[in-house]
Design a protein around this motif. Sequence first.
Motif, PDB file in Angstrom:
ATOM      1  N   PHE A 153      33.695  34.983  42.022  1.00 26.83           N
ATOM      2  CA  PHE A 153      33.351  34.003  41.001  1.00 26.83           C
ATOM      3  C   PHE A 153      33.361  32.595  41.589  1.00 26.83           C
ATOM      4  O   PHE A 153      34.372  32.151  42.124  1.00 26.83           O
ATOM      5  N   PRO A 154      32.238  31.879  41.487  1.00 24.99           N
ATOM      6  CA  PRO A 154      32.150  30.558  42.110  1.00 24.99           C
ATOM      7  C   PRO A 154      32.810  29.441  41.301  1.00 24.99           C
ATOM      8  O   PRO A 154      32.961  28.333  41.810  1.00 24.99           O
ATOM      9  N   ASP A 155      33.217  29.707  40.074  1.00 26.95           N
ATOM     10  CA  ASP A 155      33.697  28.640  39.195  1.00 26.95           C
ATOM     11  C   ASP A 155      35.216  28.574  39.106  1.00 26.95           C
ATOM     12  O   ASP A 155      35.775  28.301  38.058  1.00 26.95           O
ATOM     13  N   GLY A 156      35.889  28.818  40.209  1.00 30.37           N
ATOM     14  CA  GLY A 156      37.327  28.646  40.241  1.00 30.37           C
ATOM     15  C   GLY A 156      38.083  29.931  40.017  1.00 30.37           C
ATOM     16  O   GLY A 156      37.504  31.021  40.005  1.00 30.37           O
ATOM     17  N   PRO A 157      39.396  29.814  39.813  1.00 30.34           N
ATOM     18  CA  PRO A 157      40.218  31.014  39.639  1.00 30.34           C
ATOM     19  C   PRO A 157      39.706  31.871  38.483  1.00 30.34           C
ATOM     20  O   PRO A 157      39.368  31.363  37.418  1.00 30.34           O
ATOM     21  N   HIS A 158      39.623  33.141  38.730  1.00 29.07           N
ATOM     22  CA  HIS A 158      39.095  34.071  37.739  1.00 29.07           C
ATOM     23  C   HIS A 158      39.743  35.418  37.979  1.00 29.07           C
ATOM     24  O   HIS A 158      39.960  35.815  39.120  1.00 29.07           O
ATOM     25  N   ASP A 159      40.044  36.120  36.910  1.00 26.17           N
ATOM     26  CA  ASP A 159      40.552  37.475  37.041  1.00 26.17           C
ATOM     27  C   ASP A 159      39.407  38.388  37.446  1.00 26.17           C
ATOM     28  O   ASP A 159      38.245  38.114  37.137  1.00 26.17           O
ATOM     29  N   PRO A 160      39.721  39.503  38.120  1.00 25.60           N
ATOM     30  CA  PRO A 160      38.658  40.464  38.419  1.00 25.60           C
ATOM     31  C   PRO A 160      38.133  41.082  37.123  1.00 25.60           C
ATOM     32  O   PRO A 160      38.815  41.079  36.099  1.00 25.60           O
ATOM     33  N   GLU A 161      36.933  41.587  37.150  1.00 23.53           N
ATOM     34  CA  GLU A 161      36.368  42.307  36.010  1.00 23.53           C
ATOM     35  C   GLU A 161      36.420  43.790  36.344  1.00 23.53           C
ATOM     36  O   GLU A 161      35.916  44.223  37.390  1.00 23.53           O
ATOM     37  N   VAL A 162      37.026  44.556  35.463  1.00 20.97           N
ATOM     38  CA  VAL A 162      37.181  45.993  35.667  1.00 20.97           C
ATOM     39  C   VAL A 162      36.100  46.711  34.866  1.00 20.97           C
ATOM     40  O   VAL A 162      35.928  46.476  33.675  1.00 20.97           O
ATOM     41  N   LEU A 163      35.348  47.560  35.555  1.00 22.44           N
ATOM     42  CA  LEU A 163      34.303  48.355  34.922  1.00 22.44           C
ATOM     43  C   LEU A 163      34.940  49.588  34.296  1.00 22.44           C
ATOM     44  O   LEU A 163      35.696  50.310  34.948  1.00 22.44           O
ATOM     45  N   TYR A 164      34.643  49.809  33.027  1.00 18.53           N
ATOM     46  CA  TYR A 164      35.023  51.030  32.319  1.00 18.53           C
ATOM     47  C   TYR A 164      33.743  51.838  32.162  1.00 18.53           C
ATOM     48  O   TYR A 164      32.787  51.369  31.556  1.00 18.53           O
ATOM     49  N   ARG A 165      33.726  53.039  32.723  1.00 16.95           N
ATOM     50  CA  ARG A 165      32.570  53.927  32.605  1.00 16.95           C
ATOM     51  C   ARG A 165      33.008  55.130  31.785  1.00 16.95           C
ATOM     52  O   ARG A 165      33.980  55.809  32.133  1.00 16.95           O
ATOM     53  N   ILE A 166      32.296  55.378  30.683  1.00 18.76           N
ATOM     54  CA  ILE A 166      32.657  56.442  29.752  1.00 18.76           C
ATOM     55  C   ILE A 166      31.498  57.424  29.657  1.00 18.76           C
ATOM     56  O   ILE A 166      30.386  57.051  29.296  1.00 18.76           O
ATOM     57  N   GLY A 167      31.762  58.661  29.995  1.00 20.41           N
ATOM     58  CA  GLY A 167      30.714  59.672  29.901  1.00 20.41           C
ATOM     59  C   GLY A 167      31.152  60.948  30.590  1.00 20.41           C
ATOM     60  O   GLY A 167      32.178  60.982  31.248  1.00 20.41           O
ATOM     61  N   PRO A 168      30.408  61.997  30.478  1.00 21.65           N
ATOM     62  CA  PRO A 168      29.244  62.099  29.611  1.00 21.65           C
ATOM     63  C   PRO A 168      29.648  62.100  28.136  1.00 21.65           C
ATOM     64  O   PRO A 168      30.733  62.566  27.792  1.00 21.65           O
ATOM     65  N   LEU A 169      28.793  61.547  27.309  1.00 20.47           N
ATOM     66  CA  LEU A 169      29.099  61.388  25.893  1.00 20.47           C
ATOM     67  C   LEU A 169      28.866  62.662  25.113  1.00 20.47           C
ATOM     68  O   LEU A 169      27.894  63.373  25.337  1.00 20.47           O
ATOM     69  N   SER A 170      29.758  62.902  24.169  1.00 24.52           N
ATOM     70  CA  SER A 170      29.578  63.894  23.127  1.00 24.52           C
ATOM     71  C   SER A 170      29.696  63.093  21.843  1.00 24.52           C
ATOM     72  O   SER A 170      30.754  62.569  21.543  1.00 24.52           O
ATOM     73  N   LEU A 171      28.615  62.967  21.098  1.00 27.72           N
ATOM     74  CA  LEU A 171      28.636  62.057  19.969  1.00 27.72           C
ATOM     75  C   LEU A 171      29.164  62.659  18.687  1.00 27.72           C
ATOM     76  O   LEU A 171      28.978  62.114  17.607  1.00 27.72           O
TER      77      LEU A 171
END
Length: 175
Positions: A153-171
């Motif tokens: 992140f170029p705009d200063g201190p920032h927390d990491p972003e954690v990707l949540y991947r959910i699948g395969p879906l059963s609706l």
Amino acid sequence: MTAAQADLQIDRPSVADGAALWRMARDSKVLDLNSSYSYLLWCRDFAATSAVARDESSEAGEPIGFVTGYVRPERPDTLLIWQVAVDEAHRGRGLAAALLDGLVARTAAERGLTTVETTITPGNAASERLFTSFAERHGARLEREVLFDAGLFPDGPHDPEVLYRIGPLSLTPAA
């Protein structure tokens, strides 16, 4: 559906909803606030992959919650959820979960989705609960990984972003 959700209408946002979405994002005090212009564009260009909730018992049908998302160009079976917000007066009633379930069901039916992704800043407990419970309700696997390390992140201190991947879906809800 709870009694609190009985008077809700969940549908696609319109351009006229953009200002209300911007205000909810601003007032949340946890979402990254984009320009008001971006919310207007989002409601125009990504309405098919976004949702708003309206309280039908109130006048004017003003949005009281929203979920914005888009289908990933390189993964057309994946809906990335960008932002989720609920007006403060309507929190704690399961509205975010109803919005997320409704949007994913609609988008899956229209586009054949199998996966939902979102990014969550560590420590955002409400979002962590929302997406963990979504995976549980739909009997889907939940994987987490750092998507963007803090140093990117170029705009200063920032927390990491954690990707949540959910699948395969059963609706249909898991028993």
